[in-house]
Design a protein around this motif. Structure first.
Motif, PDB file in Angstrom:
ATOM      1  N   SER A  68       0.848  -1.184   0.000  1.00  0.00           N
ATOM      2  CA  SER A  68       0.000   0.000   0.000  1.00  0.00           C
ATOM      3  C   SER A  68       0.888   1.240   0.000  1.00  0.00           C
ATOM      4  O   SER A  68       1.922   1.268   0.667  1.00  0.00           O
ATOM      5  CB  SER A  68      -0.886  -0.034   1.237  1.00  0.00           C
ATOM      6  N   GLN A  69       0.475   2.250  -0.738  1.00  0.00           N
ATOM      7  CA  GLN A  69       1.246   3.488  -0.781  1.00  0.00           C
ATOM      8  C   GLN A  69       0.355   4.669  -1.114  1.00  0.00           C
ATOM      9  O   GLN A  69      -0.708   4.521  -1.696  1.00  0.00           O
ATOM     10  CB  GLN A  69       2.397   3.384  -1.768  1.00  0.00           C
ATOM     11  N   THR A  70       0.809   5.830  -0.702  1.00  0.00           N
ATOM     12  CA  THR A  70       0.186   7.095  -1.061  1.00  0.00           C
ATOM     13  C   THR A  70       1.065   7.717  -2.134  1.00  0.00           C
ATOM     14  O   THR A  70       2.281   7.804  -1.962  1.00  0.00           O
ATOM     15  CB  THR A  70       0.101   8.037   0.155  1.00  0.00           C
ATOM     16  N   VAL A  71       0.467   8.153  -3.245  1.00  0.00           N
ATOM     17  CA  VAL A  71       1.233   8.751  -4.334  1.00  0.00           C
ATOM     18  C   VAL A  71       0.800  10.210  -4.487  1.00  0.00           C
ATOM     19  O   VAL A  71      -0.390  10.494  -4.648  1.00  0.00           O
ATOM     20  CB  VAL A  71       1.035   7.989  -5.657  1.00  0.00           C
ATOM     21  N   LEU A  72       1.776  11.107  -4.409  1.00  0.00           N
ATOM     22  CA  LEU A  72       1.541  12.536  -4.603  1.00  0.00           C
ATOM     23  C   LEU A  72       2.206  12.953  -5.902  1.00  0.00           C
ATOM     24  O   LEU A  72       3.391  12.693  -6.101  1.00  0.00           O
ATOM     25  CB  LEU A  72       2.144  13.344  -3.455  1.00  0.00           C
ATOM     26  N   THR A  73       1.458  13.587  -6.795  1.00  0.00           N
ATOM     27  CA  THR A  73       2.012  14.114  -8.036  1.00  0.00           C
ATOM     28  C   THR A  73       1.929  15.626  -7.965  1.00  0.00           C
ATOM     29  O   THR A  73       0.850  16.177  -7.764  1.00  0.00           O
ATOM     30  CB  THR A  73       1.237  13.570  -9.252  1.00  0.00           C
ATOM     31  N   LEU A  74       3.083  16.274  -8.120  1.00  0.00           N
ATOM     32  CA  LEU A  74       3.174  17.722  -7.964  1.00  0.00           C
ATOM     33  C   LEU A  74       3.672  18.387  -9.232  1.00  0.00           C
ATOM     34  O   LEU A  74       4.654  17.936  -9.823  1.00  0.00           O
ATOM     35  CB  LEU A  74       4.162  18.062  -6.839  1.00  0.00           C
ATOM     36  N   GLU A  75       3.021  19.444  -9.649  1.00  0.00           N
ATOM     37  CA  GLU A  75       3.529  20.275 -10.736  1.00  0.00           C
ATOM     38  C   GLU A  75       4.341  21.378 -10.077  1.00  0.00           C
ATOM     39  O   GLU A  75       3.821  22.133  -9.256  1.00  0.00           O
ATOM     40  CB  GLU A  75       2.389  20.853 -11.559  1.00  0.00           C
ATOM     41  N   THR A  76       5.629  21.466 -10.409  1.00  0.00           N
ATOM     42  CA  THR A  76       6.507  22.410  -9.708  1.00  0.00           C
ATOM     43  C   THR A  76       6.241  23.864 -10.092  1.00  0.00           C
ATOM     44  O   THR A  76       6.447  24.753  -9.277  1.00  0.00           O
ATOM     45  CB  THR A  76       7.988  22.093  -9.960  1.00  0.00           C
ATOM     46  N   TRP A  79      12.690  19.914 -12.919  1.00  0.00           N
ATOM     47  CA  TRP A  79      11.602  18.958 -13.084  1.00  0.00           C
ATOM     48  C   TRP A  79      10.282  19.697 -13.101  1.00  0.00           C
ATOM     49  O   TRP A  79       9.953  20.413 -12.160  1.00  0.00           O
ATOM     50  CB  TRP A  79      11.602  17.939 -11.948  1.00  0.00           C
ATOM     51  N   THR A  80       9.508  19.535 -14.161  1.00  0.00           N
ATOM     52  CA  THR A  80       8.181  20.134 -14.250  1.00  0.00           C
ATOM     53  C   THR A  80       7.218  19.404 -13.322  1.00  0.00           C
ATOM     54  O   THR A  80       6.315  20.006 -12.750  1.00  0.00           O
ATOM     55  CB  THR A  80       7.671  20.074 -15.705  1.00  0.00           C
ATOM     56  N   TRP A  81       7.445  18.102 -13.172  1.00  0.00           N
ATOM     57  CA  TRP A  81       6.596  17.253 -12.333  1.00  0.00           C
ATOM     58  C   TRP A  81       7.453  16.446 -11.380  1.00  0.00           C
ATOM     59  O   TRP A  81       8.544  16.001 -11.738  1.00  0.00           O
ATOM     60  CB  TRP A  81       5.793  16.278 -13.200  1.00  0.00           C
ATOM     61  N   LEU A  82       6.940  16.248 -10.174  1.00  0.00           N
ATOM     62  CA  LEU A  82       7.545  15.349  -9.202  1.00  0.00           C
ATOM     63  C   LEU A  82       6.479  14.365  -8.752  1.00  0.00           C
ATOM     64  O   LEU A  82       5.316  14.741  -8.573  1.00  0.00           O
ATOM     65  CB  LEU A  82       8.080  16.114  -7.992  1.00  0.00           C
ATOM     66  N   ARG A  83       6.894  13.123  -8.563  1.00  0.00           N
ATOM     67  CA  ARG A  83       5.981  12.113  -8.029  1.00  0.00           C
ATOM     68  C   ARG A  83       6.641  11.521  -6.785  1.00  0.00           C
ATOM     69  O   ARG A  83       7.759  11.015  -6.848  1.00  0.00           O
ATOM     70  CB  ARG A  83       5.716  11.029  -9.074  1.00  0.00           C
ATOM     71  N   LEU A  84       5.929  11.608  -5.659  1.00  0.00           N
ATOM     72  CA  LEU A  84       6.412  11.056  -4.403  1.00  0.00           C
ATOM     73  C   LEU A  84       5.517   9.881  -4.031  1.00  0.00           C
ATOM     74  O   LEU A  84       4.296  10.034  -3.956  1.00  0.00           O
ATOM     75  CB  LEU A  84       6.369  12.106  -3.287  1.00  0.00           C
ATOM     76  N   ARG A  88       9.786   7.450  -2.048  1.00  0.00           N
ATOM     77  CA  ARG A  88      10.460   7.325  -3.351  1.00  0.00           C
ATOM     78  C   ARG A  88      10.130   8.601  -4.123  1.00  0.00           C
ATOM     79  O   ARG A  88       8.978   9.031  -4.152  1.00  0.00           O
ATOM     80  CB  ARG A  88       9.912   6.106  -4.084  1.00  0.00           C
ATOM     81  N   VAL A  89      11.134   9.212  -4.775  1.00  0.00           N
ATOM     82  CA  VAL A  89      10.937  10.450  -5.531  1.00  0.00           C
ATOM     83  C   VAL A  89      11.316  10.221  -6.987  1.00  0.00           C
ATOM     84  O   VAL A  89      12.387   9.688  -7.276  1.00  0.00           O
ATOM     85  CB  VAL A  89      11.792  11.608  -4.960  1.00  0.00           C
ATOM     86  N   GLU A  90      10.420  10.649  -7.878  1.00  0.00           N
ATOM     87  CA  GLU A  90      10.682  10.580  -9.312  1.00  0.00           C
ATOM     88  C   GLU A  90      10.419  11.947  -9.919  1.00  0.00           C
ATOM     89  O   GLU A  90       9.548  12.679  -9.443  1.00  0.00           O
ATOM     90  CB  GLU A  90       9.765   9.550  -9.963  1.00  0.00           C
ATOM     91  N   GLY A  91      11.172  12.300 -10.958  1.00  0.00           N
ATOM     92  CA  GLY A  91      10.996  13.571 -11.643  1.00  0.00           C
ATOM     93  C   GLY A  91      10.652  13.367 -13.101  1.00  0.00           C
ATOM     94  O   GLY A  91      11.041  12.371 -13.708  1.00  0.00           O
ATOM     95  N   SER A  92       9.900  14.336 -13.660  1.00  0.00           N
ATOM     96  CA  SER A  92       9.502  14.257 -15.061  1.00  0.00           C
ATOM     97  C   SER A  92       9.491  15.660 -15.670  1.00  0.00           C
ATOM     98  O   SER A  92       9.147  16.627 -15.002  1.00  0.00           O
ATOM     99  CB  SER A  92       8.102  13.644 -15.173  1.00  0.00           C
ATOM    100  N   LYS A  93       9.832  15.734 -16.933  1.00  0.00           N
ATOM    101  CA  LYS A  93       9.751  17.002 -17.655  1.00  0.00           C
ATOM    102  C   LYS A  93       8.446  17.124 -18.433  1.00  0.00           C
ATOM    103  O   LYS A  93       8.017  18.216 -18.768  1.00  0.00           O
ATOM    104  CB  LYS A  93      10.950  17.152 -18.582  1.00  0.00           C
ATOM    105  N   ASP A  94       7.783  15.968 -18.705  1.00  0.00           N
ATOM    106  CA  ASP A  94       6.557  15.993 -19.513  1.00  0.00           C
ATOM    107  C   ASP A  94       5.317  15.450 -18.790  1.00  0.00           C
ATOM    108  O   ASP A  94       4.231  15.443 -19.352  1.00  0.00           O
ATOM    109  CB  ASP A  94       6.772  15.211 -20.814  1.00  0.00           C
ATOM    110  N   GLY A  95       5.467  14.977 -17.551  1.00  0.00           N
ATOM    111  CA  GLY A  95       4.338  14.439 -16.810  1.00  0.00           C
ATOM    112  C   GLY A  95       3.953  13.025 -17.211  1.00  0.00           C
ATOM    113  O   GLY A  95       2.983  12.483 -16.713  1.00  0.00           O
TER     114      GLY A  95
END
Length: 83
Positions: A1-9, A69-74, A32-39
């Motif tokens: 089980s996990q909580t996922v937060l997606t943030l637009e920087t 990073w335009t987007w971050l996912r935690l 866990r942290v992931e970064g994205s430029k396009d979402g």
């Protein structure tokens, strides 16, 4: 089980941390942290970072290597404690 937060920087300057706010006390979790430029396509930035609030001590700042990073996912691990 996990909580996922997606943030637009909303920024085009390097980002190296996120501060999480919660009223909860008495927890310790891994993030866990992931970064994205396009979402759509994400790159792993860090894994297993601790966040906690225990007996008056707390850490809610999640630090990772600086990048633009335009987007971050935690992804917060909720296996041991409630989300």
């Amino acid at each position: 089980s996990q909580t996922v937060l997606t943030l637009e920087t909303g920024t085009d300057v390097p980002v190296d941390a996120v501060v999480l706010q919660t009223p909860e006390r008495g927890f310790i979790k891994a993030v866990r942290v992931e970064g994205s430029k396009d979402g759509k396509t994400y790159q792993l930035l860090a894994e297993g970072l601790p966040i906690f609030h225990q007996a008056g001590a707390h850490e809610r700042t999640v630090r990772f290597p600086a990048g633009i990073w335009t987007w971050l996912r935690l992804s917060i691990d909720d296996v041991r404690t409630q989300a």
